[in-house]
Design a protein around this motif. Structure first.
Motif, short mmCIF file in Angstrom:
data_model
loop_
_atom_site.label_atom_id
_atom_site.label_comp_id
_atom_site.label_asym_id
_atom_site.label_seq_id
_atom_site.Cartn_x
_atom_site.Cartn_y
_atom_site.Cartn_z
N THR A 1 8.24 2.77 2.95
CA THR A 1 6.87 2.74 3.44
C THR A 1 5.92 3.49 2.50
N GLN B 1 5.08 1.71 -0.70
CA GLN B 1 4.14 0.60 -0.52
C GLN B 1 2.71 1.13 -0.43
N GLY C 1 2.59 6.88 7.17
CA GLY C 1 4.03 6.59 7.21
C GLY C 1 4.75 7.47 8.21
#
Lengths: 406, 406
Positions: A46, A49, A73
């Motif tokens: 996560t 990204q 996140g």
């Protein structure tokens, strides 16, 4: 009965099944009568990204907005874990950094924790509720979200443990403890039941990255007892504690290595006062960290200076030193990226002289040439050729009696 | 020069390119000398993923933790849009619900906005900074994150516009305005330059879902001038305003339709006092919304009751009414899901009698049988067979002179 902070990293909460697994682990500690708080990272992948999106929009993005984005996140994980805990009958409630609050300075992207109000968390724990705290994040002086930098969730866990006066901070990770050396190189490496804060710092900084360095520093400062253990297996890990707690202290606790350094030698530098500053000040200004340094005085009033820099910093270091050549007046610059730093670490070295002699003898017996030596109170490091890394580590592990029996 | 709130939905910020596009639109308003605040939704798809995770962990998850999880979607967007704006030279700063603060009640998952402190945002706007506000979220009385329910970002935008005393709230969406009817059915449908709040409410509730109903109610209550316009094209949209602002008011502003209702008829119900309660109280208790209702008194002391319910509620409605059969004592229940509700809407109807007569005549001329009629101050609705939907809408659009010329 104890008060425990449990910390789970990104791989431990990577999907819903693993989050359920974490919930079961937490429930077990609660059922055993402990007061528990949990600190979690973002689901693995996560954060990468989110960072990628920020960087794609602008390589030089505002760190304050970066923090707003990446802090989400952990926010997702605390909500999901709280739900997973409630589903199996554990009273749980999520907490973001600003809700606690975890006060930090305003160094966005790599903020330092300044103060944590543990009162609300302690009250909830005493009422039997499990606080599920977002790691990696805090709140800055202007009430904006901050993050603590990569690996910051370890730091959050230790800081929360200090704030709630926990008996122990359990860091669940994908290794099951701290070893005498890297088990991939030495199959006979042993898991250490306990390791001192100072040793852990040296072991971390030379490559055995089980815990984030800053979190160990904070644990040492706040005297937080940390346990490193596996989130996938069910057995005790390694305690990272004050040296007084370690009953039987070996001379050398572990052997560490790092392949991340490169060697730079400046030949025939005029040996005049201030020459070291002329070399190292511009490197520091260019953000190049220098580690080991040796200087060999020649007979002709010149000296050879050898030092190591991070391998990725080597091109920058060369550029800086080429520009400064006229000032430093060295005859030649020789660089070598194919080196490894091997270190023996142990607080026992403080009180026992001659520990390093065993090191030099063991390496010599294997025909390994030592290029540079540096020592600190509880560590001795040598620089050797890269291809000797495994051989050197194994030789030292045996020489200091660290091999597991049988 | 004006103070504007710009709101962009999930499809408008679906990826980095679209976020850059939004940033350019915002920059244009700033460059024109306006004071601008932006409200954004989560990148499309994000909220669904987050909701799915919560539901998979537990179908009956804690709404408070659900809110913690799903609110992250908007938090990502505000950070990314702030970075995109800064990258093109626009001074911008993100704001989460708790930072402003957007105070709501504690109805997690569908909270109501109670109070917004606009002071900090106004100050920033006056200094030339663009606040980028997370839609859909707020903060409850116990300092926990709340969300406003699906479509809640429209509501956030209108509430922020009221709080900062904006001249206009521009809602960017994937349609370019409010039309006299659905252009997919009537190619001659015209975009309305302006529509009154009350009309918009009726148009929304009968199927033309351009704006979330609660956001229109709030705009009407707070007298916020709302513009609906396309985020992909560059032309003015439709203003949703107080009726006093609409200079030339037609009798009928638009024709709406809904295929989401089903008809229920109870035959030969004893016509005694309290019979309506016996029918509708249990339906309401089962969360079945009843819309149009007619009752035809027979000669024999019984009555036929006909009403509509949401098509998805029909099975539940049947079950409830079958259970209550002994009490209601109807002879037969007949249900028909193949119906459509066609409505004409216009505040002009308030002061002009006989507007509905045109409707009945136009439908009759096309041979369309009217099954149920219901009227309100500014709306007349009829229930017709589902297969007549398009024919009825087109006939009424022409009959009320709404067709575009040429």
């Amino acid at each position: 009965m104890a008060r425990i902070v449990m910390k789970f990293g990104g791989t431990s909460v990577a999907d819903l099944d693993r989050i359920r697994n974490v919930a079961n682990r937490v429930k077990r500690e609660v059922d055993a009568g402990n007061e528990v708080a949990v600190v979690v990272s973002a689901m693995s992948g996560t954060t990468n990204q989110l960072v990628k999106w920020c960087t794609e929009l602008s390589p030089l993005h505002d760190a304050r907005e970066y923090d707003v984005v990446v802090a989400t996140g952990e926010q997702v994980t605390i909500g999901l874990l709280a739900i997973a805990l409630q589903t199996i009958g554990v009273n749980a409630r999520s907490w973001q950094g600003w809700q606690i609050a975890i006060r930090t300075d305003d160094a966005h992207g790599k903020a330092r924790v300044e103060e944590i109000d543990g009162a609300a968390l302690i009250e909830r724990m005493q009422q039997g509720q499990v606080p599920v705290v977002a790691g990696f994040q805090g709140i800055g002086p202007d009430n904006r979200v901050t993050t603590l930098g990569r690996g910051g969730s370890d730091l959050s866990a230790v800081a929360i443990a200090a704030a709630v006066k926990a008996d122990r901070c359990d860091i669940y990770t994908d290794v099951d403890g701290v070893y005498t050396t890297d088990p991939r190189i030495v199959p006979k490496a042993r898991k250490l039941p306990a390791v001192a804060y100072e040793e852990m710092l040296e072991l971390a900084s030379v490559g055995a990255k089980v815990l984030q360095t800053r979190s160990v520093e904070l644990a040492m400062k706040q005297r937080v007892r940390v346990q490193v253990l596996s989130s996938f297996e069910d057995k005790p890990g390694s305690m990272v504690v004050d040296e007084d707690e370690i009953v039987e202290q070996p001379l050398v606790t572990g052997v560490a290595y790092s392949r991340d350094e490169a060697k730079v030698t400046l030949r025939r530098v005029p040996d005049k006062p201030g020459i070291a500053a002329e070399v190292f000040v511009p490197l520091s200004a260019a953000n190049v960290n220098v580690d080991m340094i040796v200087q060999n005085l020649g007979a002709d009033g010149t000296t050879d200076m050898t030092f190591t820099v991070g391998k990725t910093d080597l091109p920058r270091a060369k550029e800086v030193l080429e520009k400064a050549r006229a000032i430093i007046q060295y005859e030649a610059m020789i660089t070598d990226p194919d080196v490894a730093k091997i270190s023996i670490v142990g607080i026992g070295m403080r009180s026992h002289a001659g520990v390093a002699a065993t090191m030099f003898k063991a390496l010599s017996e294997k025909g390994i040439n030592i290029q540079v030596i540096s020592t600190s109170e509880i560590k001795t490091s040598v620089l050797v050729g890269l291809e000797y890394t495994e051989l050197a580590v194994r030789a030292l592990h045996t020489a200091y009696g660290l091999d597991a029996e049988g």
